[in-house]
Design a protein around this motif. Structure first.
Motif, mmCIF file in Angstrom:
data_model
loop_
_atom_site.group_PDB
_atom_site.id
_atom_site.type_symbol
_atom_site.label_atom_id
_atom_site.label_comp_id
_atom_site.label_asym_id
_atom_site.label_seq_id
_atom_site.Cartn_x
_atom_site.Cartn_y
_atom_site.Cartn_z
ATOM 1 N N GLY A 428 0.820 -1.215 0.000
ATOM 2 C CA GLY A 428 0.000 0.000 0.000
ATOM 3 C C GLY A 428 0.850 1.259 0.000
ATOM 4 N N ILE A 429 1.914 1.263 0.810
ATOM 5 C CA ILE A 429 2.828 2.417 0.856
ATOM 6 C C ILE A 429 3.569 2.558 -0.474
ATOM 7 C CG2 ILE A 429 4.965 3.267 1.924
ATOM 8 C CD1 ILE A 429 3.805 2.228 4.615
ATOM 9 N N SER A 430 3.946 1.419 -1.077
ATOM 10 C CA SER A 430 4.578 1.457 -2.410
ATOM 11 C C SER A 430 3.659 2.146 -3.409
ATOM 12 C CB SER A 430 4.853 0.031 -2.911
ATOM 13 O OG SER A 430 5.567 -0.708 -1.974
ATOM 14 N N ALA A 431 2.375 1.823 -3.319
ATOM 15 C CA ALA A 431 1.396 2.406 -4.233
ATOM 16 C C ALA A 431 1.318 3.921 -4.056
ATOM 17 C CB ALA A 431 0.022 1.780 -3.990
ATOM 18 N N LEU A 432 1.335 4.384 -2.808
ATOM 19 C CA LEU A 432 1.289 5.826 -2.534
ATOM 20 C C LEU A 432 2.531 6.516 -3.088
ATOM 21 C CD1 LEU A 432 0.055 5.779 1.197
ATOM 22 C CD2 LEU A 432 -1.295 6.402 -0.810
ATOM 23 N N ILE A 433 3.697 5.898 -2.896
ATOM 24 C CA ILE A 433 4.961 6.500 -3.332
ATOM 25 C C ILE A 433 5.031 6.599 -4.855
ATOM 26 C CG2 ILE A 433 7.460 6.111 -3.443
ATOM 27 C CD1 ILE A 433 7.295 5.061 -0.561
ATOM 28 N N VAL A 434 4.722 5.502 -5.546
ATOM 29 C CA VAL A 434 4.816 5.511 -7.011
ATOM 30 C C VAL A 434 3.812 6.479 -7.622
ATOM 31 C CG1 VAL A 434 4.471 4.106 -9.083
ATOM 32 C CG2 VAL A 434 5.840 3.223 -7.193
ATOM 33 N N GLN A 435 2.592 6.503 -7.078
ATOM 34 C CA GLN A 435 1.594 7.465 -7.558
ATOM 35 C C GLN A 435 2.126 8.889 -7.447
ATOM 36 O OE1 GLN A 435 -1.323 7.500 -8.956
ATOM 37 N NE2 GLN A 435 -2.154 9.510 -8.469
ATOM 38 N N ASP A 436 2.811 9.163 -6.355
ATOM 39 C CA ASP A 436 3.323 10.509 -6.084
ATOM 40 C C ASP A 436 4.511 10.857 -6.971
ATOM 41 O OD1 ASP A 436 4.828 12.687 -4.468
ATOM 42 O OD2 ASP A 436 2.934 12.480 -3.413
ATOM 43 N N PHE A 437 5.328 9.854 -7.310
ATOM 44 C CA PHE A 437 6.616 10.103 -7.954
ATOM 45 C C PHE A 437 6.599 9.995 -9.480
ATOM 46 C CE2 PHE A 437 9.544 8.779 -4.155
ATOM 47 C CZ PHE A 437 9.110 9.889 -3.449
ATOM 48 N N LYS A 438 5.487 9.607 -10.077
ATOM 49 C CA LYS A 438 5.493 9.356 -11.528
ATOM 50 C C LYS A 438 5.705 10.617 -12.362
ATOM 51 C CE LYS A 438 1.631 7.007 -11.878
ATOM 52 N NZ LYS A 438 0.525 6.222 -12.468
ATOM 53 N N GLY A 439 5.206 11.746 -11.875
ATOM 54 C CA GLY A 439 5.302 12.982 -12.652
ATOM 55 C C GLY A 439 6.245 13.982 -12.015
ATOM 56 N N PRO A 440 6.359 15.181 -12.586
ATOM 57 C CA PRO A 440 7.201 16.235 -12.005
ATOM 58 C C PRO A 440 6.698 16.603 -10.603
ATOM 59 C CG PRO A 440 6.467 16.819 -14.225
ATOM 60 C CD PRO A 440 5.677 15.623 -13.818
ATOM 61 N N LEU A 441 7.603 16.759 -9.670
ATOM 62 C CA LEU A 441 7.214 17.050 -8.285
ATOM 63 C C LEU A 441 6.418 18.340 -8.171
ATOM 64 C CD1 LEU A 441 10.428 16.061 -6.283
ATOM 65 C CD2 LEU A 441 8.353 14.722 -6.648
ATOM 66 N N LEU A 442 6.698 19.289 -9.038
ATOM 67 C CA LEU A 442 6.049 20.596 -8.935
ATOM 68 C C LEU A 442 4.570 20.549 -9.313
ATOM 69 C CD1 LEU A 442 7.038 23.357 -8.020
ATOM 70 C CD2 LEU A 442 7.560 23.916 -10.388
ATOM 71 N N SER A 443 4.175 19.496 -10.010
ATOM 72 C CA SER A 443 2.782 19.405 -10.474
ATOM 73 C C SER A 443 1.844 18.989 -9.340
ATOM 74 C CB SER A 443 2.664 18.369 -11.596
ATOM 75 O OG SER A 443 3.435 18.749 -12.699
ATOM 76 N N ASP A 444 0.660 19.593 -9.331
ATOM 77 C CA ASP A 444 -0.418 19.088 -8.486
ATOM 78 C C ASP A 444 -0.945 17.819 -9.156
ATOM 79 O OD1 ASP A 444 -0.096 21.456 -7.098
ATOM 80 O OD2 ASP A 444 -1.814 22.439 -8.020
ATOM 81 N N TYR A 445 -1.537 16.932 -8.382
ATOM 82 C CA TYR A 445 -2.176 15.782 -9.008
ATOM 83 C C TYR A 445 -3.401 15.365 -8.218
ATOM 84 C CZ TYR A 445 -0.117 12.450 -5.615
ATOM 85 O OH TYR A 445 0.233 11.755 -4.484
ATOM 86 N N ARG A 446 -4.321 14.705 -8.908
ATOM 87 C CA ARG A 446 -5.562 14.244 -8.288
ATOM 88 C C ARG A 446 -5.405 12.792 -7.855
ATOM 89 N NH1 ARG A 446 -10.314 15.656 -6.950
ATOM 90 N NH2 ARG A 446 -9.878 17.779 -7.620
ATOM 91 N N PHE A 447 -5.737 12.545 -6.605
ATOM 92 C CA PHE A 447 -5.571 11.228 -6.016
ATOM 93 C C PHE A 447 -6.787 10.354 -6.303
ATOM 94 C CE2 PHE A 447 -5.513 8.129 -2.570
ATOM 95 C CZ PHE A 447 -4.164 7.813 -2.483
ATOM 96 N N ASP A 448 -6.511 9.099 -6.655
ATOM 97 C CA ASP A 448 -7.600 8.169 -6.983
ATOM 98 C C ASP A 448 -7.212 6.786 -6.453
ATOM 99 O OD1 ASP A 448 -9.329 6.325 -8.121
ATOM 100 O OD2 ASP A 448 -9.387 7.306 -10.078
ATOM 101 N N TRP A 449 -7.918 6.322 -5.414
ATOM 102 C CA TRP A 449 -7.574 5.047 -4.777
ATOM 103 C C TRP A 449 -7.598 3.890 -5.773
ATOM 104 C CZ3 TRP A 449 -5.059 4.446 -0.522
ATOM 105 C CH2 TRP A 449 -5.220 5.329 0.555
ATOM 106 N N ASP A 450 -8.607 3.827 -6.616
ATOM 107 C CA ASP A 450 -8.733 2.704 -7.540
ATOM 108 C C ASP A 450 -7.545 2.629 -8.491
ATOM 109 O OD1 ASP A 450 -11.114 1.917 -6.417
ATOM 110 O OD2 ASP A 450 -12.336 3.128 -7.777
ATOM 111 N N ARG A 451 -7.118 3.782 -8.994
ATOM 112 C CA ARG A 451 -5.982 3.806 -9.916
ATOM 113 C C ARG A 451 -4.674 3.481 -9.178
ATOM 114 N NH1 ARG A 451 -6.429 8.770 -11.711
ATOM 115 N NH2 ARG A 451 -4.667 9.660 -10.615
ATOM 116 N N VAL A 452 -4.531 4.016 -7.973
ATOM 117 C CA VAL A 452 -3.308 3.841 -7.182
ATOM 118 C C VAL A 452 -3.038 2.376 -6.872
ATOM 119 C CG1 VAL A 452 -2.339 4.241 -4.866
ATOM 120 C CG2 VAL A 452 -3.308 6.141 -6.136
#
Length: 578
Positions: A428-452
């Motif tokens: 679960g923590i891996s999922a949170l980290i990869v979701q967060d790290f896939k794009g540029p850090l400066l970008s905002d992103y929308r969180f989606d449990w199903d996708r994560v």
């Protein structure tokens, strides 16, 4: 062995151009793997050679490219040389590629990639990374998740590259809010509730006293009085504040343990209260501290020194600001650690603050301010649990674990696990980290449990599944002995694609070390996972002839080593089964 092949090409170039090999190494890079056709292994950017002055520009760069390619000769290492737009392509002997690369990964293990010659010129020394930094006496807010995992990644990467890293958690542990909390605890506090659920109780007390203070002047005065006594060093006030601080840190450590994060130092704004006047005096003596008509103390940062760009460092009543404490902290850290670089990880709203902080330090004559760096990040939108909008990080971690556990129970491929909750937590923590790290850090992103939490696609779950699958293969087929293998049996295009991709690992780490963006490493590992999925299906180990099985096993063993090393740098704990 990426370095071996890169150096071979650089050596040939050096003889033709008369430039040092070390200078040419960076111009040679591994070629990204293509799905449609077999790619070359390396490429040389002739444009970069021109930009660096290693080749004199003659106008027609394509003609220069073709001329240089013609001068380069094939060898037992480089079997084919081709030309693209201002680029020269190199194809390596694939048997030699498999032999050299897999031997290097086998011998270096987790050091593979980080010991590359690309890092030879990278400065080594003391690195300070300041990150996370929650406010004490409050539960760990979900908003601090990004700072925590990004800072941890940067610290892990710097450490892997040989730097001595000090991780600092700079707590919000000073200010008028502690006056309110001190006054509020006397009115509404309970030692029993504090022991049972420390941060929740302090949070409840703060909410209640804050509400009451809006309409009750006596509470406002009590809060001011408590903070005044705190700043004055009153034993009773300090004792209560230290109690709040201690139990806050102990509670935070529980969350950090779940995330696999640790700190070398817990400091805070309170640490610098007694040193601020020295910094202000230094600013006065250097003629940098000006007083405005309103009585505030400012530093003039305008180029013309016409007060058109001022930063306030002292309030009109003489009290300090956040920037004053940051200036004091930076100077103190330089004195204590003599750092080679200091990196601050906060959200992008503080970009201007750190620009001003570094400029003031430079104006004070501290040239090392140029070694200070701010890594800003965007906001996470739409993070919710089943309970509603998320406030606390613990709720996010609990939700990730619960959802992952349910997914694992529903999956037909889930293995029997000794501790399924622990595996669900790590995945679960891996999922949170990869979701967060896939794009540029400066970008905002929308969180989606199903996708994560999807097991397929570009997710942390997919990375963990890939690693667990490789570990399962090694447990089933590997007898634990490092045997010799025949590299000529790894000439299938699926095996070659993995080998070519592994050639890029050190370059990806180097790029991440330059811009401190984890996306390069995440996307490299996700691509590696996709290549492994195809190879695992099409290159069976079990029931294959012994020599073929041994060669493929060596390929999968080395791939697993690189995958695990990259995941650990990201802050992910690889699981053995899932």
């Amino acid at each position: 062995m990426a370095c071996y092949f890169r150096r071979t090409i650089a050596s040939k170039l050096s003889k033709i151009l008369g430039a040092p090999e070390e200078t040419l190494l960076a111009a040679v890079s591994a070629f990204p793997v293509s799905k449609k056709q077999q790619s070359p292994d390396f490429r040389l950017s002739v444009s970069s050679l021109v930009e660096k002055g290693l080749i004199q520009s003659a106008g027609d760069i394509q003609a220069q490219t073709e001329q240089l390619a013609h001068q380069l000769k094939w060898s037992s290492v480089v079997e084919e040389i081709g030309v693209g737009p201002a680029v020269i392509h190199f194809k390596i002997n694939k048997t030699l590629l498999a032999k050299k690369l897999l031997h290097q990964i086998s011998s270096e293990g987790s050091d593979f990639g980080v010991k590359s010659e690309l890092f030879k010129r990278s400065p080594k020394g003391e690195t300070i990374v300041e990150f996370s930094s929650p406010n004490i006496a409050k539960k760990f807010h979900a908003g601090h998740l990004r700072s925590t995992i990004i800072g941890n990644f940067i610290a892990n990467l710097k450490e892997a590259l040989g730097n001595n890293v000090t991780r600092i958690n700079y707590l919000g542990d000073w200010g008028m809010q502690f006056g309110l909390l001190g006054a509020g605890f006397k009115l509404f506090g309970s030692e029993e509730k504090l022991k049972a659920n420390p941060l929740q109780h302090l949070f409840d007390v703060y909410v209640q006293v804050n509400k009451e203070a809006k309409s009750n002047e006596d509470i406002q005065k009590s809060a001011q009085d408590f903070f005044r006594r705190l700043e004055g060093g009153d034993d009773q006030a300090l004792s209560l504040w230290q109690h709040f601080r201690h139990i806050s840190i102990e509670e935070y450590k529980k969350v950090y343990k779940r995330l696999g994060v640790h700190f070398g130092e817990y400091s805070g704004e309170s640490m610098y209260q007694g040193k601020i006047q020295d910094i202000l005096q230094q600013l006065r003596e250097q003629g940098l501290l000006k007083t405005t008509q309103r009585g505030t103390g400012v530093v003039d940062l305008s180029p013309e020194k016409d007060m058109s760009l001022c930063t306030t460092v002292v309030r009109s009543d003489g009290t300090s600001l956040y920037i004053t404490r940051d200036l004091t902290a930076a100077i103190d850290r330089k004195h204590r650690y003599n750092f080679a670089e200091m990196i601050y990880v906060t959200d992008k709203s503080q970009q201007n603050h750190f620009e001003q902080t570094f400029k003031i330090l430079e104006a004070m004559g501290f040239q090392w301010a140029q070694c200070c760096r701010h890594v800003p990040f965007g906001l996470v939108q739409g993070m919710k649990t089943r309970k509603g909008d998320v406030v606390f990080l613990e709720d996010v971690l609990d939700e990730a674990r619960a959802r992952m556990l349910q997914n694992m129970r529903n999956s037909r491929t889930t293995k029997v696990l000794e501790n399924p909750e622990d595996t669900a937590e790590k995945v679960g923590i891996s999922a949170l980290i990869v979701q967060d790290f896939k794009g540029p850090l400066l970008s905002d992103y929308r969180f989606d449990w199903d996708r994560v939490l999807q097991s397929q696609g570009d997710t942390g779950v997919f990375l963990q599944y890939t690693h667990a699958r490789l570990r399962s293969l090694l447990r089933m087929c590997d007898d634990g002995e490092e045997e010799t293998f025949d590299p000529s049996l790894l000439q299938d295009k699926r095996a070659i694609s993995i080998l070519q991709h592994l050639l890029r690992y050190d370059e990806v780490l180097h790029q991440s070390s330059v811009d401190l963006q984890p996306k390069h490493l995440v996307n490299f590992l996700l691509a590696l996972g996709r290549l492994v999925a195809v190879a695992h299906r099409d290159l069976p180990v079990k029931d294959s002839p012994s020599a073929v099985a041994q060669a493929r096993l060596q390929l999968f063993r080395s791939t697993c080593t690189v995958l695990a090393s990259g995941m650990k740098i990201l802050g992910i704990t690889p699981v053995e089964k899932m």
